[in-house]
Structures are given as structure tokens and as C-alpha cells.
Design a protein around this motif. Structure first.
Motif, PDB file in Angstrom:
ATOM      1  N   SER A  22      36.684  17.683 -10.254  1.00 46.56           N
ATOM      2  CA  SER A  22      38.121  17.426 -10.164  1.00 46.56           C
ATOM      3  C   SER A  22      38.836  18.510  -9.368  1.00 46.56           C
ATOM      4  CB  SER A  22      38.740  17.263 -11.558  1.00 46.56           C
ATOM      5  OG  SER A  22      38.515  18.423 -12.335  1.00 46.56           O
ATOM      6  N   SER A  23      38.376  19.750  -9.462  1.00 42.89           N
ATOM      7  CA  SER A  23      39.019  20.842  -8.713  1.00 42.89           C
ATOM      8  C   SER A  23      38.881  20.621  -7.206  1.00 42.89           C
ATOM      9  CB  SER A  23      38.417  22.191  -9.103  1.00 42.89           C
ATOM     10  OG  SER A  23      37.036  22.222  -8.792  1.00 42.89           O
ATOM     11  N   VAL A  24      37.784  20.023  -6.781  1.00 49.93           N
ATOM     12  CA  VAL A  24      37.576  19.745  -5.352  1.00 49.93           C
ATOM     13  C   VAL A  24      38.413  18.544  -4.940  1.00 49.93           C
ATOM     14  CG1 VAL A  24      35.864  19.109  -3.605  1.00 49.93           C
ATOM     15  CG2 VAL A  24      35.290  20.800  -5.357  1.00 49.93           C
ATOM     16  N   LYS A  25      38.489  17.537  -5.779  1.00 51.27           N
ATOM     17  CA  LYS A  25      39.303  16.352  -5.483  1.00 51.27           C
ATOM     18  C   LYS A  25      40.756  16.751  -5.241  1.00 51.27           C
ATOM     19  CE  LYS A  25      40.741  11.902  -7.338  1.00 51.27           C
ATOM     20  NZ  LYS A  25      40.727  11.003  -8.489  1.00 51.27           N
ATOM     21  N   GLU A  26      41.248  17.699  -6.022  1.00 50.10           N
ATOM     22  CA  GLU A  26      42.638  18.141  -5.924  1.00 50.10           C
ATOM     23  C   GLU A  26      42.937  18.871  -4.618  1.00 50.10           C
ATOM     24  OE1 GLU A  26      43.088  20.456  -9.465  1.00 50.10           O
ATOM     25  OE2 GLU A  26      42.907  18.693 -10.763  1.00 50.10           O
ATOM     26  N   ALA A  68      47.000  16.073  -1.399  1.00 46.80           N
ATOM     27  CA  ALA A  68      48.245  15.954  -0.614  1.00 46.80           C
ATOM     28  C   ALA A  68      48.013  15.110   0.644  1.00 46.80           C
ATOM     29  CB  ALA A  68      48.778  17.334  -0.249  1.00 46.80           C
ATOM     30  N   LEU A  69      46.853  15.249   1.269  1.00 54.22           N
ATOM     31  CA  LEU A  69      46.530  14.417   2.431  1.00 54.22           C
ATOM     32  C   LEU A  69      46.401  12.957   2.016  1.00 54.22           C
ATOM     33  CD1 LEU A  69      45.727  13.879   5.385  1.00 54.22           C
ATOM     34  CD2 LEU A  69      43.358  14.411   4.708  1.00 54.22           C
ATOM     35  N   MET A  70      45.719  12.696   0.907  1.00 57.32           N
ATOM     36  CA  MET A  70      45.538  11.314   0.455  1.00 57.32           C
ATOM     37  C   MET A  70      46.898  10.682   0.113  1.00 57.32           C
ATOM     38  SD  MET A  70      42.394  10.682   0.863  1.00 57.32           S
ATOM     39  CE  MET A  70      42.106  11.908   2.113  1.00 57.32           C
ATOM     40  N   ALA A  85      51.280   6.956   1.705  1.00 60.79           N
ATOM     41  CA  ALA A  85      52.691   6.784   2.061  1.00 60.79           C
ATOM     42  C   ALA A  85      52.852   6.127   3.436  1.00 60.79           C
ATOM     43  CB  ALA A  85      53.412   8.130   2.036  1.00 60.79           C
ATOM     44  N   GLU A  86      51.903   6.344   4.321  1.00 62.35           N
ATOM     45  CA  GLU A  86      51.968   5.766   5.669  1.00 62.35           C
ATOM     46  C   GLU A  86      51.702   4.260   5.681  1.00 62.35           C
ATOM     47  OE1 GLU A  86      52.680   7.014   8.810  1.00 62.35           O
ATOM     48  OE2 GLU A  86      53.353   8.822   7.782  1.00 62.35           O
ATOM     49  N   ILE A 123      47.684  18.695   7.619  1.00 64.98           N
ATOM     50  CA  ILE A 123      47.938  17.350   7.092  1.00 64.98           C
ATOM     51  C   ILE A 123      48.784  16.576   8.093  1.00 64.98           C
ATOM     52  CG2 ILE A 123      49.139  16.035   5.286  1.00 64.98           C
ATOM     53  CD1 ILE A 123      48.230  18.278   3.323  1.00 64.98           C
ATOM     54  N   GLN A 124      49.822  17.201   8.619  1.00 63.71           N
ATOM     55  CA  GLN A 124      50.659  16.538   9.616  1.00 63.71           C
ATOM     56  C   GLN A 124      49.876  16.236  10.889  1.00 63.71           C
ATOM     57  OE1 GLN A 124      53.607  15.125   9.028  1.00 63.71           O
ATOM     58  NE2 GLN A 124      53.085  15.789   6.958  1.00 63.71           N
ATOM     59  N   THR A 125      48.974  17.141  11.266  1.00 60.52           N
ATOM     60  CA  THR A 125      48.123  16.903  12.432  1.00 60.52           C
ATOM     61  C   THR A 125      47.261  15.666  12.216  1.00 60.52           C
ATOM     62  OG1 THR A 125      48.076  19.243  13.041  1.00 60.52           O
ATOM     63  CG2 THR A 125      46.250  17.881  13.840  1.00 60.52           C
TER      64      THR A 125
END
Length: 185
Positions: A72-76, A80-82, A87-88, A173-175
Motif C-alpha cells: 500500500s505504501s508503494v501504491k500511494e 496523485a497521478l492516477m 479527472a481527465e 505529473i503535469q508533464t
């Protein structure tokens, strides 16, 4: 004497960087790999079945590929990217998120939780591709770090356009979002 220490330091730094780097190259397809045990989750109604998966099938759509240890620590790390991708609301006919979960790199005794979480994720996002890798096939084929995450963006021809191991910064993330927008046009 100082030159010898300087040279030794440079060699050590270069060796350590190479020892922990992946073998994924920009503008090239991902190294070929197959996951035959467990594999891709397929949703039929509300039931999950599994089928073998091969990286050669990634061409055809623009993709963000997330490989992560089953922790779970890696998933987190890249949640934010996911969230930004969700949202897109990218057009599923030209875009797909592919999540590869390395269940072999999970905490001892958590294998059933990893599998259950993968199945819930597939049901919540049926248009996404989810692969459960029980034997570290992808991690080994792509020479990835243990206990970590990888993000790759590929174009519709399966060529790598972006790659990074670890947590993406807000700018990265924006990139990634901007890159996907440009690739699906």
C-alpha cells in the motif's frame, strides 16, 4: 593520491546508478515480457477471471503504465497521478491505464489482500488494464527496483515517451498529463 580517490568515487557513483536503473529506453518499445501465472484481470459481469498477458499487446493505444510492488505504501506514491488521469476522463478508445502489480514483492502474508485490492480496482475502473504478477516477471524483465513504483507513458505504437521510477513530482505529473493529451490528438 587525490586523483585516485576522485576516480574511485566517480566509478562507485556510476556503478551504483547503473546497479539500480531500469533497462527501459526512450523511443523504444518496452522489453518483452509475459505474465502467465495469474496475469491480466478480465471482468465478465461482476466476476473476475484471469488470462496470460504479454507486453507486446500494449501497442494500439496511448498508455500510462504503472508497475508497483504489492504494498500500500508503494501504491500511494503515485496516487496523485492516477487521480489526475481519472479527472481527465481520457477517451477509452485511444487511451488506457495499465497497472501491473508485483504480488511477489508484497509483505509476507498479504498476498490475498493484494489480489483482493487488484480485483476491487478492476471493478472500479473496468476500462483500465490490471495485471497481477505473482513471480516478478515484469520487475525482472525490466530490471526494476524492489519495493518501488514505475511510471511509463507509451504512444499508440508502444514506444516509450516518458519513464521514471519512484514518486513523480507535481511538475512530472503535469508533464505526463500534457504528454498524454498531445499523444491522443
Amino acid at each position: 593520491m587525490k586523483t585516485t580517490y576522485f576516480f574511485a568515487g566517480i566509478c562507485t557513483a556510476l556503478f551504483s546508478l547503473n546497479a539500480f536503473s531500469h533497462n527501459i529506453q526512450p523511443a523504444m518499445p518496452l522489453p518483452k515480457v509475459a505474465v502467465n501465472q495469474v496475469g491480466e484481470l478480465v471482468l465478465k459481469g461482476q466476476e473476475i477471471t484471469y488470462q496470460p498477458w504479454q507486453s507486446g499487446g500494449l501497442a494500439g493505444k496511448v498508455r500510462v503504465i504503472q508497475h508497483m510492488a504489492g504494498r500500500s505504501s508503494v501504491k500511494e506514491k503515485n496516487e496523485a497521478l492516477m487521480e489526475a488521469i481519472r479527472a481527465e476522463k481520457f477517451d477509452a478508445s485511444v487511451y488506457q491505464t495499465t497497472t501491473i502489480i508485483n504480488a511477489d514483492d508484497a509483505l509476507v502474508g498479504t498476498g490475498m489482500f493484494v489480489k483482493s485490492s487488484a480485483e476491487k480496482g478492476k471493478k472500479a475502473n473496468p476500462h483500465s488494464q490490471v495485471i497481477l504478477d505473482q513471480q516478478s516477471a515484469v520487475k525482472n524483465a525490466w530490471d526494476l527496483k524492489e519495493k518501488d513504483s514505475l511510471i511509463v507513458v507509451t504512444d499508440k505504437n508502444g514506444k516509450v515517451k516518458f519513464v521514471k521510477e519512484g514518486k513523480l513530482s507535481p511538475q512530472e505529473i503535469q508533464t505526463v498529463i500534457g504528454l498524454v493529451r498531445g499523444l491522443i490528438r
